[in-house]
Design a protein around this motif. Structure first.
Motif, PDB file in Angstrom:
ATOM      1  N   PHE A 148       0.823  -1.206   0.000  1.00 23.26           N
ATOM      2  CA  PHE A 148       0.000   0.000   0.000  1.00 23.26           C
ATOM      3  C   PHE A 148       0.861   1.263   0.000  1.00 23.26           C
ATOM      4  CE2 PHE A 148      -3.587  -2.707   0.772  1.00 23.26           C
ATOM      5  CZ  PHE A 148      -4.678  -1.969   0.347  1.00 23.26           C
ATOM      6  N   SER A 149       1.991   1.219   0.658  1.00 21.66           N
ATOM      7  CA  SER A 149       2.890   2.376   0.655  1.00 21.66           C
ATOM      8  C   SER A 149       3.388   2.673  -0.755  1.00 21.66           C
ATOM      9  CB  SER A 149       4.070   2.128   1.603  1.00 21.66           C
ATOM     10  OG  SER A 149       3.639   2.045   2.953  1.00 21.66           O
ATOM     11  N   ASP A 150       3.744   1.628  -1.501  1.00 23.19           N
ATOM     12  CA  ASP A 150       4.175   1.817  -2.889  1.00 23.19           C
ATOM     13  C   ASP A 150       3.019   2.304  -3.755  1.00 23.19           C
ATOM     14  OD1 ASP A 150       6.729   0.996  -2.272  1.00 23.19           O
ATOM     15  OD2 ASP A 150       6.427  -1.075  -2.934  1.00 23.19           O
ATOM     16  N   LEU A 151       1.852   1.729  -3.544  1.00 17.56           N
ATOM     17  CA  LEU A 151       0.696   2.060  -4.367  1.00 17.56           C
ATOM     18  C   LEU A 151       0.257   3.511  -4.172  1.00 17.56           C
ATOM     19  CD1 LEU A 151      -1.442   0.841  -6.313  1.00 17.56           C
ATOM     20  CD2 LEU A 151      -2.788   0.251  -4.288  1.00 17.56           C
ATOM     21  N   LEU A 152       0.349   3.992  -2.937  1.00 17.29           N
ATOM     22  CA  LEU A 152      -0.163   5.322  -2.601  1.00 17.29           C
ATOM     23  C   LEU A 152       0.939   6.369  -2.455  1.00 17.29           C
ATOM     24  CD1 LEU A 152      -2.811   4.154   0.021  1.00 17.29           C
ATOM     25  CD2 LEU A 152      -3.258   4.912  -2.316  1.00 17.29           C
ATOM     26  N   SER A 153       2.187   5.954  -2.679  1.00 18.87           N
ATOM     27  CA  SER A 153       3.334   6.884  -2.601  1.00 18.87           C
ATOM     28  C   SER A 153       3.392   7.593  -1.251  1.00 18.87           C
ATOM     29  CB  SER A 153       3.271   7.916  -3.737  1.00 18.87           C
ATOM     30  OG  SER A 153       3.266   7.279  -4.994  1.00 18.87           O
ATOM     31  N   ALA A 154       3.184   6.830  -0.195  1.00 21.03           N
ATOM     32  CA  ALA A 154       3.226   7.369   1.163  1.00 21.03           C
ATOM     33  C   ALA A 154       3.492   6.222   2.128  1.00 21.03           C
ATOM     34  CB  ALA A 154       1.917   8.057   1.522  1.00 21.03           C
ATOM     35  N   GLU A 155       4.082   6.532   3.263  1.00 26.77           N
ATOM     36  CA  GLU A 155       4.347   5.511   4.273  1.00 26.77           C
ATOM     37  C   GLU A 155       3.068   5.274   5.077  1.00 26.77           C
ATOM     38  OE1 GLU A 155       7.261   3.746   4.628  1.00 26.77           O
ATOM     39  OE2 GLU A 155       7.719   4.762   2.726  1.00 26.77           O
ATOM     40  N   VAL A 156       2.413   4.147   4.800  1.00 24.84           N
ATOM     41  CA  VAL A 156       1.104   3.886   5.399  1.00 24.84           C
ATOM     42  C   VAL A 156       1.014   2.462   5.937  1.00 24.84           C
ATOM     43  CG1 VAL A 156      -0.098   5.573   3.944  1.00 24.84           C
ATOM     44  CG2 VAL A 156       0.095   3.189   3.179  1.00 24.84           C
ATOM     45  N   TYR A 157       0.023   2.257   6.785  1.00 25.28           N
ATOM     46  CA  TYR A 157      -0.391   0.937   7.251  1.00 25.28           C
ATOM     47  C   TYR A 157      -1.761   0.614   6.657  1.00 25.28           C
ATOM     48  CZ  TYR A 157       2.769   1.573  11.327  1.00 25.28           C
ATOM     49  OH  TYR A 157       3.827   1.790  12.156  1.00 25.28           O
ATOM     50  N   LEU A 158      -2.051  -0.670   6.484  1.00 27.05           N
ATOM     51  CA  LEU A 158      -3.430  -1.132   6.334  1.00 27.05           C
ATOM     52  C   LEU A 158      -3.847  -1.706   7.674  1.00 27.05           C
ATOM     53  CD1 LEU A 158      -5.898  -1.710   4.464  1.00 27.05           C
ATOM     54  CD2 LEU A 158      -4.962  -4.016   4.206  1.00 27.05           C
ATOM     55  N   ALA A 159      -5.026  -1.337   8.146  1.00 27.27           N
ATOM     56  CA  ALA A 159      -5.495  -1.801   9.451  1.00 27.27           C
ATOM     57  C   ALA A 159      -6.943  -2.247   9.357  1.00 27.27           C
ATOM     58  CB  ALA A 159      -5.357  -0.694  10.492  1.00 27.27           C
ATOM     59  N   GLU A 160      -7.326  -3.133  10.266  1.00 24.65           N
ATOM     60  CA  GLU A 160      -8.724  -3.536  10.373  1.00 24.65           C
ATOM     61  C   GLU A 160      -9.266  -3.088  11.721  1.00 24.65           C
ATOM     62  OE1 GLU A 160      -9.427  -7.716  10.265  1.00 24.65           O
ATOM     63  OE2 GLU A 160      -8.242  -8.149  12.061  1.00 24.65           O
ATOM     64  N   GLN A 161     -10.531  -2.776  11.714  1.00 27.00           N
ATOM     65  CA  GLN A 161     -11.221  -2.344  12.931  1.00 27.00           C
ATOM     66  C   GLN A 161     -11.199  -3.463  13.966  1.00 27.00           C
ATOM     67  OE1 GLN A 161     -15.331  -1.826  12.143  1.00 27.00           O
ATOM     68  NE2 GLN A 161     -15.774  -0.727  14.024  1.00 27.00           N
ATOM     69  N   HIS A 162     -10.885  -3.115  15.217  1.00 26.95           N
ATOM     70  CA  HIS A 162     -10.895  -4.105  16.279  1.00 26.95           C
ATOM     71  C   HIS A 162     -12.335  -4.512  16.586  1.00 26.95           C
ATOM     72  CE1 HIS A 162     -10.347  -5.853  20.331  1.00 26.95           C
ATOM     73  NE2 HIS A 162      -9.139  -6.138  19.891  1.00 26.95           N
TER      74      HIS A 162
END
Length: 257
Positions: A108-122
């Protein structure tokens, strides 16, 4: 009496919507709606389509061993788990989430050109990752009025990212119902639809425009009051609904207070 003409869910917050013929849910929202989110790695704040409109093209499906991510005609399966707990910031809300494995975050970081996480709702969270009320409804009749106000030839309801689209409710008339009833379930009106630059971004993206006058027109017309194109709802119990179901409005009887 109004009827449902479209239903949508958005598994990834700010991601591509899935059009449904039938939807199930409860007081927390539609099942499967906005339970995944992209976060900035720097401070665990929301990364949305405002940061990169590419996010609105992404569709994602979870399975036992990972996630399947679709962008355009390309589908990518990535093995992963969601086992790192984190407190995320979704605008004014503090939200408990679990972070995906590094391979997904790198993708996702490569896809969005930003340092990101993918997260799921607890699973402990009380509603979907919707910003306000857990279910968003709007009316085609209001959108037609808005289209004329903005001097537009077409206006796709998806720019407002609704869950429910009905044909003839009149939110623009200025009288907001206290509740709606769909298929025997009462939905309390939580608040009116927010207007933000995400609306303008989606309007330009979906309709191929360089500029959008929707938000400015809405603000002038309403003097920053009233929904003009929808409200947020919360169900009182588990529900099911389908395209074609009737929608009844309920107004509070002041004599009973």
């Amino acid at each position: 009496m109004s009827k449902i003409v479209s239903l949508f869910s958005y598994p990834l917050k700010s991601g591509r919507g899935n059009e449904l013929q039938e939807a199930l849910g409860d007081k927390n929202g539609l099942y499967g709606d906005r339970h995944l989110v992209v976060l900035n790695q720097s401070d665990a704040s929301l990364f949305s389509l405002r940061d990169n409109p590419v996010l609105s093209d992404i569709s994602i499906t979870q399975c036992n061993k990972g996630v399947s991510v679709t962008t355009g005609d390309t589908q990518t399966f990535i093995e992963c788990s969601f086992d790192r707990a984190l407190q995320a910031k979704i605008w004014s809300r503090s939200v408990a989430v679990n972070i995906a494995s590094d391979a997904v975050n790198d993708f996702f970081s490569d896809l969005l050109s930003a340092e990101v996480y993918l997260a799921e709702q607890h699973q402990s969270m009380f509603q979907t990752l919707m910003d306000t009320g857990p279910v968003h409804i709007l009316s085609l009749s209001d959108l037609n009025k808005l289209k004329d106000m903005c001097d537009l030839s077409d206006l796709d309801p998806r720019i407002f990212r609704p869950n429910i689209v009905v044909d003839t409710l009149d939110f623009m008339g200025g009288t907001i119902p206290d509740a709606l009833e769909i298929n025997g379930c009462k939905f309390t009106v939580v608040e009116t639809t927010e207007r933000c630059n995400a609306v303008s971004i989606m309007h330009k993206k979906i309709h191929g425009l360089n500029a959008s006058n929707i938000v400015s027109t809405l603000n002038r017309a309403s003097k920053f009051k009233g929904p003009y194109f929808g409200v947020y709802l919360r169900a009182e119990k588990q529900f099911s609904m389908k395209v074609g179901d009737s929608v009844k409005t309920h107004q509070l009887n002041l004599e009973q207070i």
